[in-house]
Design an enzyme around this catalytic site. Sequence first.
Site, PDB file in Angstrom:
ATOM      1  N   SER A 101      12.103  14.797 -33.285  1.00  0.00           N
ATOM      2  CA  SER A 101      12.983  14.149 -34.104  1.00  0.00           C
ATOM      3  C   SER A 101      13.394  14.882 -35.593  1.00  0.00           C
ATOM      4  O   SER A 101      12.521  15.469 -35.952  1.00  0.00           O
ATOM      5  CB  SER A 101      12.470  12.808 -34.477  1.00  0.00           C
ATOM      6  OG  SER A 101      13.097  12.328 -35.621  1.00  0.00           O
ATOM      7  N   CYS A 102      14.644  14.708 -35.744  1.00  0.00           N
ATOM      8  CA  CYS A 102      15.066  15.334 -37.068  1.00  0.00           C
ATOM      9  C   CYS A 102      14.911  14.161 -38.196  1.00  0.00           C
ATOM     10  O   CYS A 102      15.289  14.538 -39.196  1.00  0.00           O
ATOM     11  CB  CYS A 102      16.689  15.761 -36.987  1.00  0.00           C
ATOM     12  SG  CYS A 102      16.460  17.318 -36.259  1.00  0.00           S
ATOM     13  N   VAL A 103      15.021  12.713 -37.820  1.00  0.00           N
ATOM     14  CA  VAL A 103      14.734  11.958 -38.877  1.00  0.00           C
ATOM     15  C   VAL A 103      13.467  11.235 -39.094  1.00  0.00           C
ATOM     16  O   VAL A 103      13.392  10.231 -39.498  1.00  0.00           O
ATOM     17  CB  VAL A 103      16.142  10.938 -39.063  1.00  0.00           C
ATOM     18  CG1 VAL A 103      17.305  11.600 -39.659  1.00  0.00           C
ATOM     19  CG2 VAL A 103      16.675  10.655 -37.692  1.00  0.00           C
TER      20      VAL A 103
END
Lengths: 103, 167
Positions: A101-103
């Site tokens: 995930s990037c967030v």
Amino acid sequence: MTQRTYAGIAVDVNDEGYFTQSSVWTPEIAKAVATEEGIDLTDRHIAVLNFIREKTAKGEALSLRSIGKSGIVDAKQFYELFPGAPLKKASRIAGIAKPSSCV
Amino acid sequence: MNKKVEHPIRKVMIICAKANLEDVYAALVMANGAVMEGIEAKVFFTFFGLDAITKKRMKNLHTATVGNPGMRMPNGMAFPTLLGAMPGVEAGVSAMMRSQMDKLDIPPVDEFLDLITAGGGEIYACKLAVEMFKLKKEDFTEHVKDIITIGQFYELAAGEGTQIIFT
């Protein structure tokens, strides 16, 4: 792929130390992995790890935001429980793959 | 004998000078991503970027529907400039983008700032721009740690393994 022994059980891990099979995981194994990360696991940690494992088992993407909204911890408490890189550390201790995930 | 020397990034200083939804989010995603990796992150909002931390404006950031060549219709066709200029279109498109982002678990600006500061990230406003826009400390969200000069910004940047990023 290498093998490491946690709590007396041989576990297959990848180069970065993430479990290749999450089914072997037990809270005792988690305690041993956590020690490696310099974390002394409490019931609160275990509750977060169980949440992460359940979410992953359902095929849902893991994000810092979703853990912060889990009702178990907020984002700040999550950072306090797993200092440094919380999502990565928690994923490794929870015996799941490295988060994408990037967030 | 060649020994591989690693130079990990220890700190990122991110500057956001624009109020477009996409520019603000670029800064926020990078800052939050850094904090998540255990990298120290400080974000410096200046000029129009101040909108992202101004209480009255932060919840209603827009993406430009005019003068934005990347803008497309949902079917992939070019977005007509005249359509983009019509009242309400920019607001509608921006609202649509925000809802798309929410589906990807990308939080609204205030919640994103919550996440960044929860992990120890710091938010700053540029003193010069604050004076230029006649804003006060109370106009900003409580996430803002301080209003600082560019000199102070560089002082905060000091140290080995720092990167300064201008979005």
